[in-house]
Design an enzyme around this catalytic site. Sequence first.
Site, short mmCIF file in Angstrom:
data_model
loop_
_atom_site.label_atom_id
_atom_site.label_comp_id
_atom_site.label_asym_id
_atom_site.label_seq_id
_atom_site.Cartn_x
_atom_site.Cartn_y
_atom_site.Cartn_z
N SER A 136 0.88 -1.36 -0.06
CA SER A 136 -0.02 0.04 -0.18
C SER A 136 0.99 1.33 0.07
CB SER A 136 -1.06 0.04 1.05
OG SER A 136 -0.07 -0.02 2.64
N HIS A 173 -3.23 -6.26 2.64
CA HIS A 173 -2.25 -7.28 3.20
C HIS A 173 -2.90 -8.60 3.45
CE1 HIS A 173 0.49 -3.84 4.77
NE2 HIS A 173 0.28 -3.74 3.79
N GLU A 217 -4.61 -2.74 9.32
CA GLU A 217 -3.86 -3.27 10.37
C GLU A 217 -4.80 -2.97 11.63
OE1 GLU A 217 0.07 -1.52 10.25
OE2 GLU A 217 0.11 -2.05 8.06
N GLU A 226 1.90 -9.47 7.05
CA GLU A 226 2.68 -9.11 8.10
C GLU A 226 2.60 -10.18 9.33
OE1 GLU A 226 1.87 -5.06 8.76
OE2 GLU A 226 3.06 -4.74 7.12
N ASP A 249 -3.97 0.96 11.67
CA ASP A 249 -3.47 1.47 10.47
C ASP A 249 -4.49 1.31 9.28
OD1 ASP A 249 -2.47 2.57 8.15
OD2 ASP A 249 -0.84 1.15 8.00
N GLU A 264 -3.34 5.57 12.34
CA GLU A 264 -2.49 5.99 11.19
C GLU A 264 -3.08 5.72 10.21
OE1 GLU A 264 0.75 3.01 11.01
OE2 GLU A 264 1.08 3.33 8.96
N ASP A 309 1.49 7.94 7.60
CA ASP A 309 2.34 7.12 6.85
C ASP A 309 2.41 7.68 5.32
OD1 ASP A 309 3.73 5.45 5.32
OD2 ASP A 309 2.05 3.58 5.94
N LYS A 366 9.59 5.05 7.37
CA LYS A 366 9.97 3.81 6.62
C LYS A 366 11.17 4.36 5.64
CE LYS A 366 5.27 1.77 5.91
NZ LYS A 366 4.16 2.09 4.97
N HIS A 375 8.74 -1.18 9.50
CA HIS A 375 8.80 -2.39 8.42
C HIS A 375 8.15 -2.05 7.19
CE1 HIS A 375 5.24 -5.07 9.47
NE2 HIS A 375 4.95 -3.82 9.60
N ARG A 376 8.11 -2.65 6.22
CA ARG A 376 7.26 -2.61 4.91
C ARG A 376 6.80 -4.00 4.85
NH1 ARG A 376 7.41 2.13 1.72
NH2 ARG A 376 5.29 1.27 1.54
N LYS A 395 7.20 -0.58 14.61
CA LYS A 395 5.91 -1.20 14.13
C LYS A 395 6.59 -2.33 13.12
CE LYS A 395 3.01 -0.11 10.51
NZ LYS A 395 1.86 0.32 9.80
#
Length: 425
Positions: free
Chosen positions: A42, A161, A170, A211, A246, A287, A313, A338, A366-367, A389
Amino acid sequence: MPTISSLTARQILDSRGTPTIEVDCLLSDGSFGRAAVPSGASTGSHEALELRDGDKKLYQGKSVYKAVANVKGPILSKLKGMSVSDQRLIDTALIQLDGTDNKSILGANAILGVSMAVCRARSVSDKKSLWQSLAEQYGVELSGKITLPMPMMNVINGGKHADSGLSFQECMIIPVDFASFSEALRAGDEIFMTLKKLLHDAGHSTAVGDEGGFAPHVKDSKEAFAFLMQAIDAAGYTGRVKLGIDAAASEFYADGTYNVDGKKLTSAELTAYYQELMREYPLISLEDSHSEDDWDGFASLLAASAHTQIVGDDLLVTNVKRIEEALRKKAANAVLIKVNQIGTISETVDAIQLAQKNGWNAVVSHRSGETEDTFIAHLAVGLQTGQIKTGSLSRTDRVCKYNELLRIEEELGEKAAYVSPFTIS
Ligand code: PGA
Ligand code: ZN
């Protein structure tokens, strides 16, 4: 200080099986550093450019051989023989060699791999841990206690995801009230295991998303939060673990409308919906609540919920210009960090330090496409961000960062601290 003797690169695979780049850096004193670059799903439209070859016959267009060639060719020619005493000089040379705002000539993936690998090689040469070496490079005072980051653990995956149908990308648990990082990690893990049983007993799949969180087909976010609250209570952590999301709202936004949890909402109605969720659940961090250019949406949410962490983000993309705009517009009070959104470690640190100077929180992240590289665990400690995160409590691409933090905590011994960065808890 030694100089750069050689740089090489290769294509490897990330946690989704998508090609990414790994860079090796060898210094004149024999010190060696290796780094691998993560990749998002994303992605924000204002991120630096991830260079992919686009040849449909190779990895569906996703190979990164051009980025590999850019490291071995022009980047090596430019950096060979340069002292590594100052990471900013290395990163400035990379930025100038590319010459574009979004690193589209050499590719942010090629540039970042080199930037990270040089940081690692320097820490080896200095015989220091990477977190300590980063702190020294960027002037972070580390006397007294050193704070391990509070993890936001993404135990229910939705959005891009997972194919769960959940609008929010998330749903995270945040262990706020613990004496150490390892105790907080234990709580997260026990809640994760409890959640698995609860989901299974309710007839849901317990397969995991990108994730490492579960991806149950729940009807809306309230059902997901109810499972999380039940798991927190059943695991014995009532009140000590809060929730975060998120939303990754750019992904459910089109033509002025947010399609979320089966509703079609305006920006203002979405803000009101978040307020309703915050009244019903202990949500302390939101987020990308709104789409990446909906500055007014973010500002309205921040104004309405002063004690909540509002994280940008896709809105901010680890870019000081966008953070400055958000400061002016009062659109957030925290930034997600990031490394590959901006493409060098020095520019990443600039984003962290601008946020910190202005009393914001910074969350190293992270990604969704990750590797076994644990650089971000060191970045979070070295820059004393206080939050990280890095996904759920499964999949080695996620837990390797937690495991590295356990090692750092052990290395710090009595000096290690675990502190809540939240004004409410
Ligand atoms: P991404 O997801 O890496 O797919 O962008 C992570 C996030 O949105 O925070
Ligand atoms: Zn995000």
